[in-house]
Write an enzyme that holds these catalytic residues in place. Structure first.
Site, PDB file in Angstrom:
ATOM      1  N   CYS A 224      -1.491  20.096 -15.978  1.00  0.00           N
ATOM      2  CA  CYS A 224      -1.854  18.944 -16.102  1.00  0.00           C
ATOM      3  C   CYS A 224      -0.590  18.203 -16.234  1.00  0.00           C
ATOM      4  O   CYS A 224       0.518  18.451 -15.688  1.00  0.00           O
ATOM      5  CB  CYS A 224      -2.579  18.779 -17.725  1.00  0.00           C
ATOM      6  SG  CYS A 224      -1.788  19.192 -18.948  1.00  0.00           S
ATOM      7  N   GLY A 225      -0.710  16.781 -16.931  1.00  0.00           N
ATOM      8  CA  GLY A 225       0.636  16.100 -16.684  1.00  0.00           C
ATOM      9  C   GLY A 225       1.797  16.734 -17.365  1.00  0.00           C
ATOM     10  O   GLY A 225       2.961  16.706 -17.021  1.00  0.00           O
TER      11      GLY A 225
ATOM     12  N   HIS B 224       5.677  40.463 -23.309  1.00  0.00           N
ATOM     13  CA  HIS B 224       5.284  40.528 -24.673  1.00  0.00           C
ATOM     14  C   HIS B 224       3.936  40.439 -25.244  1.00  0.00           C
ATOM     15  O   HIS B 224       3.368  40.864 -26.094  1.00  0.00           O
ATOM     16  CB  HIS B 224       6.502  39.820 -25.524  1.00  0.00           C
ATOM     17  CG  HIS B 224       7.732  40.395 -25.442  1.00  0.00           C
ATOM     18  ND1 HIS B 224       8.829  40.111 -26.017  1.00  0.00           N
ATOM     19  CD2 HIS B 224       8.415  41.205 -24.242  1.00  0.00           C
ATOM     20  CE1 HIS B 224       9.966  40.829 -25.584  1.00  0.00           C
ATOM     21  NE2 HIS B 224       9.653  41.309 -24.502  1.00  0.00           N
TER      22      HIS B 224
HETATM   23  C1  RB5 Z   1      -3.466  12.740 -18.230  1.00  0.00           C
HETATM   24  O1  RB5 Z   1      -3.168  11.623 -18.200  1.00  0.00           O
HETATM   25  C2  RB5 Z   1      -2.831  13.633 -19.099  1.00  0.00           C
HETATM   26  O2  RB5 Z   1      -3.052  13.297 -20.375  1.00  0.00           O
HETATM   27  C3  RB5 Z   1      -2.931  15.135 -18.891  1.00  0.00           C
HETATM   28  O3  RB5 Z   1      -2.894  15.550 -17.715  1.00  0.00           O
HETATM   29  C4  RB5 Z   1      -2.316  15.898 -19.672  1.00  0.00           C
HETATM   30  O4  RB5 Z   1      -1.064  15.883 -19.409  1.00  0.00           O
HETATM   31  C5  RB5 Z   1      -2.861  16.231 -21.065  1.00  0.00           C
HETATM   32  O5  RB5 Z   1      -1.796  16.923 -21.930  1.00  0.00           O
END
Ligand code: RB5
Length: 151
Positions: free
Chosen positions: A65-66, A98
């Site tokens: 994710c981001g 681990h």
């Molecule tokens: C998306 O904008 C972002 O919030 C998501 O990809 C992630 O980083 C959340 O933790």
């Protein structure tokens, strides 16, 4: 091994490089999306990775994710999934050796392609140590998961 890969829109810019890194390490990627940079919800992709691993379709996952954080939080809600954000190579292999990590979480807004490749290689080359102290600790984690209590 077969490796599930999934991302939301935040992780999408890194997905192609991660698939290539899995192949370069001699493993078989299974692409569970997203298939575009359109806005999407990381828990949906955490669920897809979890389902894939728990069904036996894949042995491990990489979830992007981001930041890596949301993906990791969501993935760890799934029983039998042990996920961590690892943005250094030591953690990327040590968490397997681990802690029996089975989902590596990455943040595409935090790291670049070259580090992502190295993290994927370190993660996939690692195996659980099976040493008694590590097995004992992982057993306690599983008991927390099952009963809320480690003992
Ligand atoms: C998306 O904008 C972002 O919030 C998501 O990809 C992630 O980083 C959340 O933790």
């Amino acid at each position: 091994m077969r490796v599930a890969i999934a991302c939301d829109h935040g992780g999408f810019p890194l997905k192609t490089a991660i698939i290539a890194a899995v192949e370069a390490a001699g493993h078989q990627p299974v692409d569970l999306g997203a298939f575009s940079a359109e806005s999407s919800d990381y828990p949906d992709f955490a669920e897809k990775i979890g389902r894939s691993i728990l069904s036996g379709e894949t042995e491990r996952g990489i979830l992007v994710c981001g930041s890596g954080a949301g993906a990791c939080i969501a993935a760890n809600k799934i029983r039998g999934i042990y996920a961590s954000v690892c943005h250094d190579t030591y953690s990327a292999h040590q968490a397997v050796e681990h802690d029996a990590m089975n989902v590596l979480c990455l943040g595409a807004r935090v790291i670049g392609v070259e580090l992502a490749r190295e993290l994927v290689a370190a993660y996939l080359a690692a195996q659980f140590s099976n040493e008694e102290r590590h097995a004992r600790r992982v057993g306690k984690v599983r008991r927390i998961e099952e009963t809320g209590n480690p003992s």
